[in-house]
Design an enzyme around this catalytic site. Sequence first.
Site, PDB file in Angstrom:
ATOM      1  N   ILE A 154      -0.615 -26.136   9.514  1.00  0.00           N
ATOM      2  CA  ILE A 154      -1.150 -27.497   9.580  1.00  0.00           C
ATOM      3  C   ILE A 154      -1.655 -27.929   8.207  1.00  0.00           C
ATOM      4  CG2 ILE A 154      -2.843 -29.009  10.658  1.00  0.00           C
ATOM      5  CD1 ILE A 154      -2.977 -27.016  12.970  1.00  0.00           C
ATOM      6  N   GLY A 163       0.817 -10.631  20.985  1.00  0.00           N
ATOM      7  CA  GLY A 163       0.666 -10.620  19.539  1.00  0.00           C
ATOM      8  C   GLY A 163      -0.248 -11.689  18.996  1.00  0.00           C
ATOM      9  N   LYS A 185      -8.904 -16.591   3.821  1.00  0.00           N
ATOM     10  CA  LYS A 185     -10.047 -17.413   4.228  1.00  0.00           C
ATOM     11  C   LYS A 185     -11.384 -16.736   3.973  1.00  0.00           C
ATOM     12  CE  LYS A 185      -8.939 -15.781   8.833  1.00  0.00           C
ATOM     13  NZ  LYS A 185      -7.610 -15.272   8.445  1.00  0.00           N
ATOM     14  N   LYS A 204     -13.393 -20.372   8.101  1.00  0.00           N
ATOM     15  CA  LYS A 204     -12.614 -21.606   7.967  1.00  0.00           C
ATOM     16  C   LYS A 204     -13.517 -22.832   7.965  1.00  0.00           C
ATOM     17  CE  LYS A 204      -8.659 -19.415  10.217  1.00  0.00           C
ATOM     18  NZ  LYS A 204      -7.866 -19.291  11.474  1.00  0.00           N
ATOM     19  N   ARG A 226       0.819  -1.218   0.000  1.00  0.00           N
ATOM     20  CA  ARG A 226       0.000   0.000   0.000  1.00  0.00           C
ATOM     21  C   ARG A 226       0.847   1.259   0.000  1.00  0.00           C
ATOM     22  NH1 ARG A 226      -4.618  -1.598   4.535  1.00  0.00           N
ATOM     23  NH2 ARG A 226      -5.622  -3.251   3.316  1.00  0.00           N
ATOM     24  N   ASP A 249     -13.796 -15.413  12.129  1.00  0.00           N
ATOM     25  CA  ASP A 249     -12.638 -16.071  11.533  1.00  0.00           C
ATOM     26  C   ASP A 249     -12.859 -17.578  11.455  1.00  0.00           C
ATOM     27  OD1 ASP A 249      -9.493 -16.018  10.977  1.00  0.00           O
ATOM     28  OD2 ASP A 249      -9.860 -17.573  12.469  1.00  0.00           O
TER      29      ASP A 249
END
Length: 449
Positions: free
Chosen positions: A144, A195, A113, A213, A54, A209
């Site tokens: 994973i 974090g 996602k 998924k 950006r 979220d």
Amino acid sequence: MSDSQKVTAGEPLRVALLGCGVVGSSVARLLTEHADDLAARVGRPLELVGIAVRRAGRDRSDLPVDPALFTTDAESLVTRADIVVEVIGGIEPARGLIEKAMAHGASVVSANKALLAEAGPSLYASAAEHGVDLYYEAAVAGAIPILRPIRESLAGDDVRKVLGIVNGTTNYVLDKMDTTGQGFAEAVEQAQALGYAEADPTADVEGFDAAAKAAILASLAFHTRVSSDQVYREGITEVSAADVQAAREMDCVVKLLAICERTEVADADGVLTPGVSVRVHPAMIPRSHPLGGVRDAFNAVFVEADAAGELMFYGKGAGGDPTASAVLGDVVAVARHRVGGGRGPGESAYADLPVLGMGQALTRYHISLAVADRPGVLAQVATAFAAHDVSIETVRQKVVVDEEGGETRASLVVVTHTAPDAALSATVEALAALDTVHEVTSVMRVEGS
């Protein structure tokens, strides 16, 4: 793939990177540092030809890449690449850039996602139209490997259920509430300090979220198109210390679970119809279950298939390097296709099963009630369950004294057998209306037993 899209001997494959945040930076660094190994694995060098950002003027001297590669012209960049890696997130401009890349003959690797859950079918169609690959292993559970095993390794099997912890932030918060006794707000603050959580953790703690998924997992597992708006969603903001303690008393732990299962429901005539149930919500799960021991910010996905049986996938579900590992695995796969010809699997939605509403999902409830301590209360409670065809598995009662009013009350904890969620929900409403029930203090689903 057309002849014009094949790479001639020795010619580098041009890779364009869209986004240079936490994941994008790791992808750029690993592409550069592991260039020789990646070239040996692919059969051609991978040349990073541009990184769309950006703000071009930002200091990125910590990355081992040529500063001239940074550009704000993503539209042009995607037209001169063989492989486009999209890690910018969101719906737009990501969708438009991916479609433009495919139209110019580029295969696409994405970690997005939200976009895959909303527009997966149209992106698959675009990939098929232009003869390119669409890979997105990093969109679910970070490092994973779960999407490719479901899409490819289990392609000859029938997956019955996918049960997963697919959001590291919520798992960290719930784990700390369980192991340290922290409250929800305190655990979220700690996750932010480390974090694991964004400054605005809404997408994680409200389940958005995980729902995206879950839609991707269900679509692949059951060969049926499932979008994120078809996923029932509850977050963890209402999970209390009392809920966590109640789970502990049952030798359970509270987890935010993504639950995708193929099931059958009976119509008014008793005819069974197959369907897919997809939901995300907090639930109690036994500590002895493989998912019960998943700690901190780790992710895990538990798969049940007819022939393969029970499978467990566990590891780091987020972070720059873990997610970049999944991205680069996809890059190598699509690069090999471009070198040798052929394509990876496209969309498989032939089953086209109906996506069932939450009311039709089969689950169990853990219900805590504050009730009057007098004869006949338990009989009233049992009648409310029977009226909705819900069977009781266990009942625990404890007498408490209201110190202010001196009134004796009872705490009643009921765990049900499996029943449709609609019947369980209606039972809770009926219980709340009883004059002997002072309060429904807690309701939580029970899974995995």
